[in-house]
Design a protein around this motif. Structure first.
Motif, PDB file in Angstrom:
ATOM      1  N   ASP A  24      40.954  35.804  41.676  1.00 18.46           N
ATOM      2  CA  ASP A  24      41.007  37.203  41.268  1.00 18.46           C
ATOM      3  C   ASP A  24      40.535  38.128  42.384  1.00 18.46           C
ATOM      4  OD1 ASP A  24      38.309  36.656  41.247  1.00 18.46           O
ATOM      5  OD2 ASP A  24      38.119  36.702  39.067  1.00 18.46           O
ATOM      6  N   ARG A  68      52.296  33.070  38.250  1.00 19.06           N
ATOM      7  CA  ARG A  68      52.290  34.523  38.043  1.00 19.06           C
ATOM      8  C   ARG A  68      53.719  35.060  37.972  1.00 19.06           C
ATOM      9  NH1 ARG A  68      47.095  37.425  40.296  1.00 19.06           N
ATOM     10  NH2 ARG A  68      45.590  35.715  40.217  1.00 19.06           N
ATOM     11  N   LYS A  80      50.420  43.940  32.345  1.00 19.98           N
ATOM     12  CA  LYS A  80      49.351  43.175  32.983  1.00 19.98           C
ATOM     13  C   LYS A  80      49.924  42.029  33.810  1.00 19.98           C
ATOM     14  CE  LYS A  80      45.132  40.509  32.215  1.00 19.98           C
ATOM     15  NZ  LYS A  80      45.582  39.453  33.152  1.00 19.98           N
ATOM     16  N   LYS A  83      51.343  43.414  36.934  1.00 21.96           N
ATOM     17  CA  LYS A  83      50.277  43.791  37.866  1.00 21.96           C
ATOM     18  C   LYS A  83      49.648  42.557  38.515  1.00 21.96           C
ATOM     19  CE  LYS A  83      49.023  48.187  35.676  1.00 21.96           C
ATOM     20  NZ  LYS A  83      47.974  48.934  34.929  1.00 21.96           N
ATOM     21  N   ASP A  84      49.527  41.471  37.749  1.00 19.79           N
ATOM     22  CA  ASP A  84      48.960  40.236  38.298  1.00 19.79           C
ATOM     23  C   ASP A  84      49.821  39.714  39.449  1.00 19.79           C
ATOM     24  OD1 ASP A  84      46.869  40.287  36.537  1.00 19.79           O
ATOM     25  OD2 ASP A  84      47.731  38.826  35.141  1.00 19.79           O
ATOM     26  N   TRP A  88      49.107  39.755  43.725  1.00 18.97           N
ATOM     27  CA  TRP A  88      49.262  38.611  44.626  1.00 18.97           C
ATOM     28  C   TRP A  88      50.097  38.986  45.847  1.00 18.97           C
ATOM     29  CZ3 TRP A  88      46.803  33.996  43.963  1.00 18.97           C
ATOM     30  CH2 TRP A  88      47.128  33.003  44.886  1.00 18.97           C
TER      31      TRP A  88
END
Length: 304
Positions: A24, A68, A80, A83-84, A88
């Motif tokens: 993260d 992801r 979300k 955005k994840d 990356w």
């Protein structure tokens, strides 16, 4: 439901990366890159262990990025997840790239490189040396921009839906109607699908043009005339050339296309058609209804 007693493989225990690593932030993985860069290598055995540890790090990161991407595409409405993946591409990948280059250089300059088993490592080292040759710092932000635009392109395509018989559905589900025996229905669905795609044609064309420009600049920065030649090098295509690909294309056109055209003519005759349209290519030529092996997720699981 009977069990076939199949043994599900398990992931090998990690030797270098924390089993509970949660990516993260960049700092959580930077430490592993620095560890590899700073490690002393005093024998070919040390070098091979270093390579194994690096491989484990790369595998963990590649798997994380892949998940992801998969999750983002499973539900394109979940911001979300989008955005994840964007995190990356914009925060992790650009910082990994220069470290990966430094690790490549460290390996390639090792005095123990010549002691590695040539048969075992020849192809890997050939690709690594080419990666060093074409690496450019100035391409990192361009690749981030390219990945971001590719994500945008995919998101637009994934969000496309159509309405068939009063039911809203994805393009993939709608395509199943092209297997129906009712030709008028197939034509109707084919036109609905393509009209939906045309709604985004200007946006997608603009994105495509921007991607072409970015790719061309990346290739130019690395010393190539075009992106095709750059990708041949980047993907390790050492054993055949663009000219070989053109020759292969020509052979397909000469030998295979006439066979396919013959298949299409046979299907058209079997279906009793005077003309063969795009909406006629998926239906069973003998008039059989499309197979429906399961209805919904629960039915699929029960029949698995």
């Amino acid at each position: 439901m009977e069990s076939n007693n199949a043994k599900i493989p398990t992931r090998p225990k990690r030797q270098f990366i924390d089993e509970n690593l949660m990516v993260d932030s960049w700092e959580k993985i930077e430490v592993y890159f620095k560890s590899l860069l700073d490690r002393e290598i005093n024998s070919v055995t040390d070098l091979e262990q270093w390579m194994l540890n690096r491989s484990e790090l790369e595998s963990v990161l590649e798997e994380e990025q892949a998940w992801r991407y998969i999750k983002m595409n499973i539900d394109t409405t979940d911001q979300k997840l989008a955005k994840d993946f964007a995190f990356w591409i914009q925060e992790i990948s650009p910082k990994v790239a220069p470290f990966s280059h430094q690790l490549n250089v460290k390996l390639n300059s090792s005095i123990y490189l010549k002691e590695l088993d040539n048969e075992k490592y020849r192809i890997y080292l050939r690709g690594l040396q080419k990666a060093i040759e074409i690496y450019r710092d100035e391409n990192i932000p361009l690749m981030v921009e390219m990945e971001t635009k590719q994500q945008e392109y995919g998101a637009i395509a994934a969000k496309m839906t159509v309405e068939i018989d009063g039911q809203k559905m994805t393009m993939q589900k709608a395509a199943q109607f092209l297997k129906e025996t009712n030709r008028e229905k197939r034509e109707e669905v084919f036109n609905i699908i393509n009209n939906r795609r045309l709604q985004d044609v200007d946006t997608l064309d603009q994105l495509f043009d921007e991607l072409i420009a970015l790719r061309q600049q990346i290739a130019k920065n690395a010393g190539f005339e075009n992106y095709r030649d750059y990708k041949f090098a980047a993907m390790g295509r050492f054993d055949y050339t663009p000219a070989d690909c053109y020759a292969f294309h020509d052979s397909i056109a000469k030998e295979i296309v006439p066979i396919i055209e013959g298949f299409d003519k046979s299907r058209m005759d079997k279906m009793g058609l005077e003309n063969y349209k795009p909406w006629d290519t998926s239906v069973d030529a003998s008039g059989k209804a499309p197979l429906k092996p399961f209805e919904g997720g629960e039915d699929l699981i029960n029949k698995s």
